[in-house]
Motif scaffolding. Structure first.
Motif, PDB file in Angstrom:
ATOM      1  N   ALA A 271       0.773  -1.079  -0.275  1.00 51.17           N
ATOM      2  CA  ALA A 271      -0.074  -0.065  -0.633  1.00 51.17           C
ATOM      3  C   ALA A 271       1.172   1.354  -0.025  1.00 51.17           C
ATOM      4  N   GLN A 272       1.745   1.282   1.002  1.00 55.26           N
ATOM      5  CA  GLN A 272       2.680   2.333   0.666  1.00 55.26           C
ATOM      6  C   GLN A 272       3.577   2.385  -0.301  1.00 55.26           C
ATOM      7  N   LYS A 273       4.184   1.881  -0.942  1.00 55.13           N
ATOM      8  CA  LYS A 273       4.583   1.566  -2.073  1.00 55.13           C
ATOM      9  C   LYS A 273       4.301   2.053  -3.391  1.00 55.13           C
ATOM     10  N   VAL A 274       2.330   1.858  -3.654  1.00 54.38           N
ATOM     11  CA  VAL A 274       2.347   2.868  -4.746  1.00 54.38           C
ATOM     12  C   VAL A 274       1.707   3.904  -4.113  1.00 54.38           C
ATOM     13  N   ALA A 275       1.020   3.274  -2.954  1.00 55.03           N
ATOM     14  CA  ALA A 275       0.674   5.509  -2.665  1.00 55.03           C
ATOM     15  C   ALA A 275       1.761   6.539  -2.420  1.00 55.03           C
ATOM     16  N   GLN A 276       3.043   6.201  -2.299  1.00 56.48           N
ATOM     17  CA  GLN A 276       3.669   6.887  -2.705  1.00 56.48           C
ATOM     18  C   GLN A 276       4.418   7.567  -3.921  1.00 56.48           C
TER      19      GLN A 276
END
Length: 514
Positions: A271-276
């Motif tokens: 989630a974090q990798k795509v969101a960032q």
């Protein structure tokens, strides 16, 4: 690459590196899913993540770009001679020491990998696997450090192409190693790939660094003490503490998630990798212009520095808020298209998408922290305000995460991350104008408020339209048209000049490519 379009080149390579990062994550998700194996790799991946922040993105750049800019200015002022050159002297004074420190830290991390895993993920069910992966990934401390040193030197010289290509090289190394060695090494192949990718980062920049720094020198230098201007513990300490505190949010997340069910660390990571990704793209403006800000501050031209910083904040805010609206509207479709295959099932998609939407609330905070940290350290003089602000935000993350992980699990951890980084962003925004660069905080706040309204309208439009089309890829493709259109029209309606500027910049780059 020198010339009139360093931003265009950096943008293209940044996008390519980010896309390869997605391919890397897709490979890991397909082969290992959200499982104990993927969690073990991600515990080890904390090492390269920390190394990238400290040694490539933040600390090394914030320390060495002003130092190399100063040395280059001395060279341009005629201080260089046949035997002495300020840039070569700076390299001679700093690189061997840096190499020794990095090698020592790498060795200690390999030796104490069990203690590292035990401290970071005390509830992890298979610490032995995580220890093996950590020992392999520990080599990135040395290679990332060298790569970060080369990047800072090259950016100060106006060479943006090799530094912008490092993440392409790294991800190629990881993906290739996984494909070659997974059948015999399992998830350890991914950790080995991190080490291979770090070596490729160094080799990608080595020829350009040798040319620009004239290192190693072909002519002997006279004996004597070599000065290292603007590089010392007093300058390094606040920069390092700021970068460590910033990256420690990930450590807090993995510590809290290690006690949850298997796959929790993986859901947070995907989630974090795509969101960032929108944040990474937005910060490229600040990365490219950081040497210009450092030069303006060094010359005492505070007005030029102010205009540059405010322009960067507006552009970065526009890009990240546009990306935020797309994530809020189409998170399930994004995750399904990118990851739902192999060991990554529909339940993993639902959990990751919901966590991603929570993370999206903090993207503007992450972007402002990344953008505002640079001008604070642009003068090359020590300042403790940024690490103090980052420490306050980290305390908020720890307190909120500890309270929220019980009732809300991974969603509570993601919300704590967003809250902590937004607190830091506000502190930096209000502190910069009175200390380093006299930015107009109210004007920036009004600009971000207008952009926020545009993002909210675009996100709502996407959220309503996304379920109307069953095919996730088609829905996402149409969303990639709908969300920017609504964002732009709303931005124009609320008179946000940043939207107009971004449109003009995009048209300019398209004409340049043609």
């Amino acid at each position: 690459m020198r010339g009139s379009s360093p931003r265009a080149v950096s943008a293209a390579l940044t996008v390519a590196g980010a896309l390869l990062g997605l391919v890397r994550d897709q490979a890991i998700a397909k082969i290992y899913g959200a499982s104990t194996d993927s969690d073990a790799f991600l515990v080890a991946w904390t090492v390269p993540e920390m190394a990238a922040t400290l040694l490539i993105e933040d600390a090394m750049a914030l320390l060495l770009v002003p130092a190399f800019s100063h040395a280059i200015a001395l060279r341009a002022a005629g201080r260089a001679t046949a035997l002495r050159d300020p840039v070569r002297d700076l390299v001679a004074a700093t690189f061997p020491r840096l190499f020794a420190v990095l090698a020592a830290v790498t060795g200690l991390l390999i030796l104490f990998a069990p203690q590292f895993v035990g401290a970071l993920a005390p509830g992890f069910p298979d610490p032995g696997l995580a220890v093996d992966c950590t020992r392999l990934a520990a080599l990135t401390v040395l290679t990332y450090g060298i790569a970060g040193y080369f990047s800072a030197a090259l950016r100060a010289h106006g060479r943006f192409l090799p530094p912008a290509a490092v993440y392409i090289a790294s991800n190629i190394g990881i993906i290739g190693t996984i494909l070659l060695l997974d059948s015999c090494w399992g998830v350890r192949a991914a950790a080995t790939g991190a080490a291979v990718g770090g070596l490729l980062m160094v080799l990608t920049q080595l020829p350009a660094f040798v040319r620009e720094a004239d290192w190693p020198p072909l002519r002997p230098r006279p004996a004597g003490r070599i000065a290292a201007p603007l590089v010392g513990f007093a300058v390094l300490a606040p920069i390092a503490l700021f970068a460590v505190s910033r990256q420690s949010q990930v450590l807090v997340e993995r510590f809290l998630a290690s006690s949850l069910s298997s796959g929790a660390i993986s859901h947070l990571n995907y989630a974090q990798k795509v969101a960032q990704m929108p944040m990474v793209l937005s910060l490229m403006f600040c990365t490219v212009t950081f040497p210009a800000v450092a030069q303006a501050v060094a010359e005492g031209d505070r007005e030029r520095a102010r205009r540059r910083v405010e322009k960067d904040l507006a552009l970065a805010g526009t890009v990240v808020l546009l990306g935020t609206s797309l994530i809020l509207g189409y998170a399930p479709q994004i995750v399904e298209v990118l990851f739902e295959r192999g060991a990554f099932d529909s339940q993993d998609t639902a959990t990751t998408a919901s966590v991603m939407r929570v993370y999206a609330a903090g993207l503007i905070g992450h972007t402002l922290v990344g953008a505002l940290g640079r001008p604070f350290f642009s003068s090359g003089r020590p300042t403790w305000y940024p690490p103090a602000a980052m420490a306050v935000g980290l305390l908020v993350t720890v307190a909120a995460g500890s309270a929220a992980v019980g009732p809300w699990g991974v969603h509570g951890i993601a919300a704590a991350n967003a809250a902590g980084i937004c607190v830091t962003a506000l502190l930096l925004l209000f502190g910069l104008g009175s200390r380093i660069v006299p930015i107009e905080v109210r004007a920036i706040g009004r600009a971000l408020g207008r952009l926020g309204l545009a993002a909210a309208a675009a996100a709502l439009a996407g959220r309503l339209a996304a379920p109307l089309i069953a095919d996730p890829l088609l829905s996402l493709v149409l969303g990639a048209l709908l969300v920017p259109a609504v964002f732009t029209l709303t931005g124009l309606a609320v008179r946000a000049p940043e939207v107009v500027h971004l449109l003009a910049l995009t048209r300019q780059r398209i004409r340049h490519v043609r």
